[in-house]
Design a protein around this motif. Structure first.
Motif, PDB file in Angstrom:
ATOM      1  N   ALA A  12     -42.486  65.631   5.003  1.00  0.00           N
ATOM      2  CA  ALA A  12     -41.517  65.916   6.068  1.00  0.00           C
ATOM      3  C   ALA A  12     -41.424  64.741   7.041  1.00  0.00           C
ATOM      4  CB  ALA A  12     -41.895  67.197   6.804  1.00  0.00           C
ATOM      5  N   MET A  13     -42.551  64.092   7.319  1.00  0.00           N
ATOM      6  CA  MET A  13     -42.543  62.922   8.216  1.00  0.00           C
ATOM      7  C   MET A  13     -41.734  61.779   7.599  1.00  0.00           C
ATOM      8  SD  MET A  13     -44.225  63.994  10.834  1.00  0.00           S
ATOM      9  CE  MET A  13     -43.493  65.554  10.386  1.00  0.00           C
ATOM     10  N   ILE A  14     -41.954  61.558   6.312  1.00  0.00           N
ATOM     11  CA  ILE A  14     -41.247  60.473   5.620  1.00  0.00           C
ATOM     12  C   ILE A  14     -39.752  60.771   5.557  1.00  0.00           C
ATOM     13  CG2 ILE A  14     -40.965  59.327   3.378  1.00  0.00           C
ATOM     14  CD1 ILE A  14     -44.069  59.784   3.043  1.00  0.00           C
ATOM     15  N   PHE A  15     -39.386  61.988   5.154  1.00  0.00           N
ATOM     16  CA  PHE A  15     -37.974  62.341   5.073  1.00  0.00           C
ATOM     17  C   PHE A  15     -37.301  62.271   6.439  1.00  0.00           C
ATOM     18  CE2 PHE A  15     -38.976  64.935   1.091  1.00  0.00           C
ATOM     19  CZ  PHE A  15     -38.472  63.962   0.246  1.00  0.00           C
ATOM     20  N   GLY A  16     -37.963  62.795   7.471  1.00  0.00           N
ATOM     21  CA  GLY A  16     -37.389  62.764   8.818  1.00  0.00           C
ATOM     22  C   GLY A  16     -37.160  61.345   9.299  1.00  0.00           C
ATOM     23  N   ALA A  17     -38.143  60.471   9.074  1.00  0.00           N
ATOM     24  CA  ALA A  17     -38.014  59.081   9.510  1.00  0.00           C
ATOM     25  C   ALA A  17     -36.892  58.369   8.763  1.00  0.00           C
ATOM     26  CB  ALA A  17     -39.343  58.355   9.301  1.00  0.00           C
ATOM     27  N   LEU A  30     -34.596  70.435   7.821  1.00  0.00           N
ATOM     28  CA  LEU A  30     -35.898  69.807   7.676  1.00  0.00           C
ATOM     29  C   LEU A  30     -36.856  70.313   8.751  1.00  0.00           C
ATOM     30  CD1 LEU A  30     -37.830  67.681   6.419  1.00  0.00           C
ATOM     31  CD2 LEU A  30     -36.905  66.064   8.082  1.00  0.00           C
ATOM     32  N   THR A  31     -36.399  70.316   9.984  1.00  0.00           N
ATOM     33  CA  THR A  31     -37.244  70.775  11.089  1.00  0.00           C
ATOM     34  C   THR A  31     -37.591  72.247  10.937  1.00  0.00           C
ATOM     35  OG1 THR A  31     -36.187  69.133  12.508  1.00  0.00           O
ATOM     36  CG2 THR A  31     -37.397  70.879  13.599  1.00  0.00           C
ATOM     37  N   ALA A  80     -35.857  66.080  19.594  1.00  0.00           N
ATOM     38  CA  ALA A  80     -36.517  67.127  20.372  1.00  0.00           C
ATOM     39  C   ALA A  80     -37.047  68.237  19.461  1.00  0.00           C
ATOM     40  CB  ALA A  80     -35.541  67.707  21.404  1.00  0.00           C
ATOM     41  N   LYS A  81     -36.254  68.619  18.490  1.00  0.00           N
ATOM     42  CA  LYS A  81     -36.695  69.676  17.561  1.00  0.00           C
ATOM     43  C   LYS A  81     -37.763  69.159  16.600  1.00  0.00           C
ATOM     44  CE  LYS A  81     -32.291  70.339  16.967  1.00  0.00           C
ATOM     45  NZ  LYS A  81     -30.975  70.712  16.446  1.00  0.00           N
ATOM     46  N   PHE A  82     -37.630  67.921  16.165  1.00  0.00           N
ATOM     47  CA  PHE A  82     -38.592  67.328  15.240  1.00  0.00           C
ATOM     48  C   PHE A  82     -39.972  67.216  15.899  1.00  0.00           C
ATOM     49  CE2 PHE A  82     -39.650  63.423  12.438  1.00  0.00           C
ATOM     50  CZ  PHE A  82     -40.005  64.207  11.357  1.00  0.00           C
ATOM     51  N   VAL A  83     -40.020  66.729  17.140  1.00  0.00           N
ATOM     52  CA  VAL A  83     -41.304  66.592  17.823  1.00  0.00           C
ATOM     53  C   VAL A  83     -41.937  67.959  18.078  1.00  0.00           C
ATOM     54  CG1 VAL A  83     -40.557  66.533  20.258  1.00  0.00           C
ATOM     55  CG2 VAL A  83     -42.554  65.235  19.543  1.00  0.00           C
ATOM     56  N   ALA A  84     -41.126  68.986  18.291  1.00  0.00           N
ATOM     57  CA  ALA A  84     -41.669  70.336  18.478  1.00  0.00           C
ATOM     58  C   ALA A  84     -42.303  70.845  17.185  1.00  0.00           C
ATOM     59  CB  ALA A  84     -40.565  71.285  18.943  1.00  0.00           C
ATOM     60  N   ALA A  85     -41.636  70.619  16.064  1.00  0.00           N
ATOM     61  CA  ALA A  85     -42.203  71.048  14.774  1.00  0.00           C
ATOM     62  C   ALA A  85     -43.471  70.266  14.451  1.00  0.00           C
ATOM     63  CB  ALA A  85     -41.164  70.881  13.661  1.00  0.00           C
ATOM     64  N   ILE A  86     -43.489  68.987  14.789  1.00  0.00           N
ATOM     65  CA  ILE A  86     -44.686  68.174  14.572  1.00  0.00           C
ATOM     66  C   ILE A  86     -45.829  68.697  15.444  1.00  0.00           C
ATOM     67  CG2 ILE A  86     -45.680  65.867  14.881  1.00  0.00           C
ATOM     68  CD1 ILE A  86     -42.826  64.777  14.143  1.00  0.00           C
ATOM     69  N   ALA A  87     -45.537  69.003  16.705  1.00  0.00           N
ATOM     70  CA  ALA A  87     -46.567  69.529  17.617  1.00  0.00           C
ATOM     71  C   ALA A  87     -47.106  70.867  17.121  1.00  0.00           C
ATOM     72  CB  ALA A  87     -45.993  69.668  19.021  1.00  0.00           C
ATOM     73  N   LEU A  88     -46.253  71.678  16.515  1.00  0.00           N
ATOM     74  CA  LEU A  88     -46.715  72.935  15.929  1.00  0.00           C
ATOM     75  C   LEU A  88     -47.816  72.666  14.907  1.00  0.00           C
ATOM     76  CD1 LEU A  88     -46.361  76.027  15.374  1.00  0.00           C
ATOM     77  CD2 LEU A  88     -44.588  75.377  13.718  1.00  0.00           C
ATOM     78  N   GLY A 148     -42.036  60.261  13.064  1.00  0.00           N
ATOM     79  CA  GLY A 148     -42.558  60.458  11.717  1.00  0.00           C
ATOM     80  C   GLY A 148     -43.758  59.570  11.426  1.00  0.00           C
ATOM     81  N   LEU A 149     -43.686  58.304  11.809  1.00  0.00           N
ATOM     82  CA  LEU A 149     -44.817  57.397  11.586  1.00  0.00           C
ATOM     83  C   LEU A 149     -46.030  57.832  12.403  1.00  0.00           C
ATOM     84  CD1 LEU A 149     -43.063  53.902  11.460  1.00  0.00           C
ATOM     85  CD2 LEU A 149     -44.004  55.227   9.556  1.00  0.00           C
ATOM     86  N   GLY A 150     -45.794  58.299  13.622  1.00  0.00           N
ATOM     87  CA  GLY A 150     -46.886  58.828  14.438  1.00  0.00           C
ATOM     88  C   GLY A 150     -47.524  60.041  13.785  1.00  0.00           C
ATOM     89  N   GLY A 151     -46.694  60.896  13.192  1.00  0.00           N
ATOM     90  CA  GLY A 151     -47.207  62.060  12.480  1.00  0.00           C
ATOM     91  C   GLY A 151     -48.055  61.663  11.288  1.00  0.00           C
ATOM     92  N   LEU A 152     -47.615  60.648  10.555  1.00  0.00           N
ATOM     93  CA  LEU A 152     -48.402  60.160   9.416  1.00  0.00           C
ATOM     94  C   LEU A 152     -49.740  59.584   9.878  1.00  0.00           C
ATOM     95  CD1 LEU A 152     -45.675  58.447   7.211  1.00  0.00           C
ATOM     96  CD2 LEU A 152     -46.916  60.570   6.731  1.00  0.00           C
ATOM     97  N   PHE A 153     -49.717  58.879  11.006  1.00  0.00           N
ATOM     98  CA  PHE A 153     -50.956  58.319  11.541  1.00  0.00           C
ATOM     99  C   PHE A 153     -51.936  59.430  11.913  1.00  0.00           C
ATOM    100  CE2 PHE A 153     -53.567  57.228  15.196  1.00  0.00           C
ATOM    101  CZ  PHE A 153     -54.247  56.125  14.714  1.00  0.00           C
TER     102      PHE A 153
END
Length: 168
Positions: A12-17, A30-31, A80-88, A148-153
């Motif tokens: 999901a991080m790769i696709f979003g980025a 995606l989100t 905004a929605k992507f970062v919320a899903a990542i934070a989840l 997305g890159l932050g999520g992968l990290f």
């Protein structure tokens, strides 16, 4: 099941980025899929109700903050929605580190794109619509790349990776 624990979030991080880089949008599907996948996979990973609740709290907080930033025009609605899903998925434990990493990556991305926009565009690049969009000085910054890159990290240090390894 270990494959799902290992693959869903990073893919999901790769696709979003990539989607944001090439279209300047992050699709709602995606989100929504990332957020929906959290719940069954959290149970598979052995999360209890309290831990799931804390992750939901982190996601809701980031959705509220993200929507406020969107209202001020500082980020896009997809971001905004992507970062919320990542934070989840990340939860409170790594949220501040994630936000710091994503911010640093976002700053570097912004500087790179501003530099890119100051250069003449080679003819072979001018045939690609998404590159033209990135090169446009009036265009935005595809911040989903940094998110997305932050999520992968952060994933490499996450409980998700640990759960995937234990399930294998």
């Amino acid at each position: 099941m270990s494959v799902l624990l290992f693959a869903v979030f990073p893919l999901a991080m790769i696709f979003g980025a990539l989607w944001d880089l090439t279209t300047m949008t992050i699709p709602n599907v995606l989100t929504a899929a990332l957020a929906a996948a959290f719940f069954p996979l959290a149970f598979i990973a052995g999360f209890g109700w309290q831990e799931i609740g804390l992750h939901v709290g982190a996601g809701v907080l980031m959705l509220v903050v993200g929507m406020a930033l969107f209202a001020f025009g500082w980020i896009g609605g997809g971001d905004a929605k992507f970062v919320a899903a990542i934070a989840l998925w990340i939860g409170w434990a790594d949220l501040l580190i994630y936000l710091l990493v994503a911010s640093v990556l976002g700053g570097a991305l912004t500087l790179f794109i501003l530099f890119f926009r100051s250069l003449p565009l080679p003819a072979f690049m001018a045939r690609r619509e998404w590159i033209l969009r990135l090169h446009d000085r009036k265009g935005g910054i595809p911040y989903g790349v940094a998110l997305g890159l932050g999520g992968l990290f952060i994933f490499q240090h996450s409980i998700w990776l640990q759960a995937a390894v234990q399930a294998a």
